[in-house]
Design an enzyme around this catalytic site. Structure first.
Site, PDB file in Angstrom:
ATOM      1  N   LYS A 203       0.863  -1.100   0.005  1.00 55.89           N
ATOM      2  CA  LYS A 203       0.066   0.011  -0.073  1.00 55.89           C
ATOM      3  C   LYS A 203       1.007   1.421   0.019  1.00 55.89           C
ATOM      4  O   LYS A 203       1.780   1.512   0.953  1.00 55.89           O
ATOM      5  CB  LYS A 203      -0.982   0.008   1.171  1.00 55.89           C
ATOM      6  CG  LYS A 203      -1.690   1.161   1.320  1.00 55.89           C
ATOM      7  CD  LYS A 203      -2.927   1.025   2.160  1.00 55.89           C
ATOM      8  CE  LYS A 203      -3.755   2.529   2.453  1.00 55.89           C
ATOM      9  NZ  LYS A 203      -4.690   2.545   3.355  1.00 55.89           N
ATOM     10  N   LYS A 257      -2.231  -1.497  -3.985  1.00 59.99           N
ATOM     11  CA  LYS A 257      -3.100  -0.229  -3.940  1.00 59.99           C
ATOM     12  C   LYS A 257      -2.308   0.856  -3.963  1.00 59.99           C
ATOM     13  O   LYS A 257      -1.129   1.019  -3.012  1.00 59.99           O
ATOM     14  CB  LYS A 257      -3.917  -0.562  -2.354  1.00 59.99           C
ATOM     15  CG  LYS A 257      -4.639   0.566  -2.185  1.00 59.99           C
ATOM     16  CD  LYS A 257      -5.106   0.581  -0.788  1.00 59.99           C
ATOM     17  CE  LYS A 257      -6.192   1.625  -0.818  1.00 59.99           C
ATOM     18  NZ  LYS A 257      -6.522   2.094   0.776  1.00 59.99           N
TER      19      LYS A 257
HETATM   20  C1  PBG Z   1      -7.877   3.536   5.123  1.00 60.71           C
HETATM   21  C2  PBG Z   1      -8.004   3.405   3.824  1.00 60.71           C
HETATM   22  C3  PBG Z   1      -7.785   4.174   2.796  1.00 60.71           C
HETATM   23  C4  PBG Z   1      -8.290   3.460   1.861  1.00 60.71           C
HETATM   24  C5  PBG Z   1      -8.705   2.381   2.150  1.00 60.71           C
HETATM   25  N1  PBG Z   1      -8.595   2.114   3.429  1.00 60.71           N
HETATM   26  C6  PBG Z   1      -7.427   5.721   2.801  1.00 60.71           C
HETATM   27  C7  PBG Z   1      -5.962   6.009   3.187  1.00 60.71           C
HETATM   28  O1  PBG Z   1      -5.185   4.984   3.407  1.00 60.71           O
HETATM   29  O2  PBG Z   1      -5.903   7.136   3.616  1.00 60.71           O
HETATM   30  C8  PBG Z   1      -8.559   4.126   0.411  1.00 60.71           C
HETATM   31  C9  PBG Z   1      -9.323   3.755  -0.434  1.00 60.71           C
HETATM   32  C10 PBG Z   1      -9.597   4.438  -1.634  1.00 60.71           C
HETATM   33  O3  PBG Z   1      -9.046   5.462  -1.904  1.00 60.71           O
HETATM   34  O4  PBG Z   1     -10.561   4.275  -2.305  1.00 60.71           O
HETATM   35  N2  PBG Z   1      -6.693   3.057   6.131  1.00 60.71           N
END
Ligand code: PBG
Length: 333
Positions: A203, A257
């Site tokens: 991520k 991601k």
């Molecule tokens: C939170 C989380 C995020 C997303 C999924 N879980 C945002 C972040 O890390 O700030 C993003 C999902 C998306 O942008 O569709 N931990």
């Protein structure tokens, strides 16, 4: 690499197999199906509420009574898994994030409700503190630092509560070190041997999460950025190390991601580890496509299906996408 060097022109004319729909379908190397899609859904308190998220046209926060029929419709289209993201009431967001492991919090009530009404639909959750945190971070903040080990303890409590509520798949998205091992150990100790972990392993600290932070109401609160825990978009080796680490600690599935700008990693993870591999087509990717389609600059349906098929070509077993119900409807013809 092709197993055989293709013959030279004109013995080889690659256009022969592109001539008709039938021929193109016959030799298609990858396909997209509704069963490959995980649908992320935003939930909120209240009744009969479907509250549009302005930066994500077509996406709304649903109250739980609206969630059930929406999930039912998605399930009947062949979608196997729904992933819950809560919009927490602003008054429940604190420095210690206690609401995250409240057995009666919005997410845990939604899990129970879905499992009661639709036992055949898999319910996935998100494990991170941001929807419950006064400062919008995924971890507990002490004097400006996002503290790792204390956050992991909180995440373990959150995971236990979600497992108790009946979640099928837990999705730690926080990027703290050691959380997969700690959660796995707690699940085993608590008798939740069969709860799966889909780790947000690779991520990245991405600008493409902006609309999501609007959707869960964390955007206005976030102090600073998430670069001390999410991966630098410049780094590929580090992302693969994170995947290896999470698998060693007990993740059953892993995720890359965001999705579209990171397809190289999807391929590397699938080839390198041979495990169930997912990508998250995140909120910013969705917003871009919807904005262009809304302006008439793109054929929205075609671009949506192409973007999803390309995740399959890149090695993904499945895709988390806000397009899931719309794509499934089109795929059903
Ligand atoms: C939170 C989380 C995020 C997303 C999924 N879980 C945002 C972040 O890390 O700030 C993003 C999902 C998306 O942008 O569709 N931990």
């Amino acid at each position: 690499m092709p197993p055989h060097r293709p013959a030279a022109f004109p013995a080889a004319r690659l256009r022969r197999l592109r001539r008709t729909n039938a021929l193109r379908d016959l030799v298609a190397e990858h396909r997209l199906g509704a069963a490959d899609l995980i649908w992320p859904v935003f939930i909120r308190e209240g009744e009969r509420i479907e509250e549009p998220v302005p930066s994500m046209p077509g996406v709304a926060r649903l109250s739980l009574d609206m969630l059930v029929p929406a999930a039912e419709a998605a399930h009947s289209l062949g979608i196997t898994t729904i992933c819950l993201f809560p919009y927490t009431d602003q008054g429940l967001r604190t420095e210690h994030c206690e609401e995250a492991w409240n057995p009666e919090n919005l997410t845990n009530r939604a899990i129970r409700r879905l499992k009661e009404t639709l036992p055949g639909l898999s319910v996935m959750t998100d494990i991170a503190l941001d929807p419950y945190n006064a400062n919008g971070h995924d971890g507990i903040v002490r004097e400006g630092e996002i503290v790792n080990d204390e956050t992991v303890e909180a995440l373990v409590r959150m995971a236990q509560a979600q497992a108790e509520a009946g979640a099928d798949i837990l999705g730690p998205s926080d990027m703290m070190d050691g959380r997969i091992g700690a959660i796995r150990q707690a699940l085993e100790a608590g008798g939740h041997h069969n709860v799966a972990i889909l780790s947000y392993a690779a991520k990245f600290a991405s600008a493409f999460y902006g609309p999501f932070r609007d959707a869960v109401g964390a955007a206005g609160r976030l102090v600073g950025d998430k670069k001390t825990y999410q991966i630098n978009p410049a780094n590929r080796d580090e992302a693969l190390r994170c995947v290896a680490r999470d698998l060693d600690e007990g993740a059953d599935m892993v995720m890359v991601k965001p999705g579209m700008p990171y397809l190289d990693l999807c391929r590397a993870v699938k080839d390198g580890f041979g495990v169930p591999t997912f990508a998250y087509q995140v909120s910013g990717e969705y917003a871009m496509l919807q904005a262009a389609a809304g302006n008439g600059w793109l054929d929205g349906e075609a671009a949506m299906l192409e973007s999803l098929l390309c995740f399959r070509r890149a090695g993904c077993d499945g895709i988390l996408t806000y397009f899931a119900p719309r794509a499934a409807r089109l795929l059903a013809g």
